[in-house]
Design an enzyme around this catalytic site. Sequence first.
Site, mmCIF file in Angstrom:
data_model
loop_
_atom_site.group_PDB
_atom_site.id
_atom_site.type_symbol
_atom_site.label_atom_id
_atom_site.label_comp_id
_atom_site.label_asym_id
_atom_site.label_seq_id
_atom_site.Cartn_x
_atom_site.Cartn_y
_atom_site.Cartn_z
ATOM 1 N N GLU A 119 30.697 -4.381 26.541
ATOM 2 C CA GLU A 119 31.499 -5.612 26.530
ATOM 3 C C GLU A 119 31.263 -6.538 25.603
ATOM 4 O O GLU A 119 31.096 -7.773 25.755
ATOM 5 C CB GLU A 119 31.173 -6.355 27.943
ATOM 6 N N GLU A 172 32.890 3.636 35.152
ATOM 7 C CA GLU A 172 32.516 2.917 36.192
ATOM 8 C C GLU A 172 33.608 2.804 37.186
ATOM 9 O O GLU A 172 33.985 1.567 37.799
ATOM 10 C CB GLU A 172 31.899 1.546 35.772
HETATM 11 C C1 GLA Z 1 29.695 -4.079 34.539
HETATM 12 C C2 GLA Z 1 28.508 -3.434 34.014
HETATM 13 C C3 GLA Z 1 27.901 -2.555 34.854
HETATM 14 C C4 GLA Z 1 27.804 -3.462 36.456
HETATM 15 C C5 GLA Z 1 29.160 -3.980 36.729
HETATM 16 C C6 GLA Z 1 29.195 -4.475 37.879
HETATM 17 O O1 GLA Z 1 30.790 -3.370 34.621
HETATM 18 O O2 GLA Z 1 28.582 -2.709 32.892
HETATM 19 O O3 GLA Z 1 26.593 -2.300 34.703
HETATM 20 O O4 GLA Z 1 26.877 -4.718 36.299
HETATM 21 O O5 GLA Z 1 29.618 -4.944 35.609
HETATM 22 O O6 GLA Z 1 28.343 -3.623 38.969
#
Ligand code: GLA
Length: 340
Positions: A134, A242
């Site tokens: 990010e 994710e």
């Molecule tokens: C972001 C991070 C993850 C996690 C999510 C929330 O996507 O990359 O590691 O912290 O937020 O669970």
Amino acid sequence: MNCGLKDAWKHTFRVGTAVGGAVLEHKEADEIITRHFSSITPENTLKFGPIHPEENRWDWKEMDSIAGYARQKGVVLRGHTLVWHNQTPSWLFRSGSGDEPVSKNQLFKRLEDHIAALTERYNDVVYAWDVLNEVIDVEKGDNGFRLSSWYKIGGREIYEFAFKCMRQASPTAKLFYNDYNIEEGEKMEATVRFLSELLDSGIPVQGVGIQGHWYYNFPPEETLRTSIERYSALGLDVEFTEVDISAYEFNDRRDKADYYTSIPEQILRQQAQRYKELFLIAANYPAVKNITIWGIADNHTWLDNFPVAGRKNWPLLFDETYQAKEVVSTLIETGLNLSD
Ligand code: GLA
């Protein structure tokens, strides 16, 4: 049927899940992982703050147990994550015990030492590292980069350094850039630009992680296809790192009295459709190597507290009592049919 997700899709990509240390102690969670998943991402344990809370103190216990579990089960780990603006310890950006910011050189050195310690311990089970998480911010950033302490002190060079350093410390793992909302729009364009520039300068980036925190009526199929095509055209692996499919649209901030008390049938069907589309579309592209679901069962999901604190959500493949949702057998059949 005894075949799980990982076997039904093994001809295309790995199927993974995110775990916290405590999750592994639940028999039901262990059974689900054993049957369905071939890759594990530590949800929080390997992040900078949790594992390296003070300059001279490491908290290895939980990560050692996750790595030990992975070795014992013969599954691989996604190393998540190194350079991120969240969950970093306060010492990292301060010089010594004072309030002065750390120097740029010192920050590079700290990152290098951190990488050396992690790779020495876990290189044998980590097959991919989210080296950067990010760092792009097209709205408030500087030249498209998020104004984090990493960036303010280390500049763009620290991002390049992170990949180079990780390559040396871990010669075989795949090195990833990981982010959210990079499957469309201006943020996708900025990410494609950044990754092409890294590749042009010989920086060893090999994959892009599209996080995939989506919802029951998003994303459309075309968005999935286009994003996979844009990133794989750069020669990169693509992983959905994710994935969770919320029962609420992101901007849904309805009154508390109107929160669902269980997932409505209609939403459950749409959620299943999103999961099925994702798996099917991904299977068309050899560049896609992993789809990781951000949790095992609906009894534990970060979406219970995000973007609305205390609002229950049901974004995963298994329900609150660890029972497989219908979509799980659909996905297994779909995967098996494709492999025929
Ligand atoms: C972001 C991070 C993850 C996690 C999510 C929330 O996507 O990359 O590691 O912290 O937020 O669970």
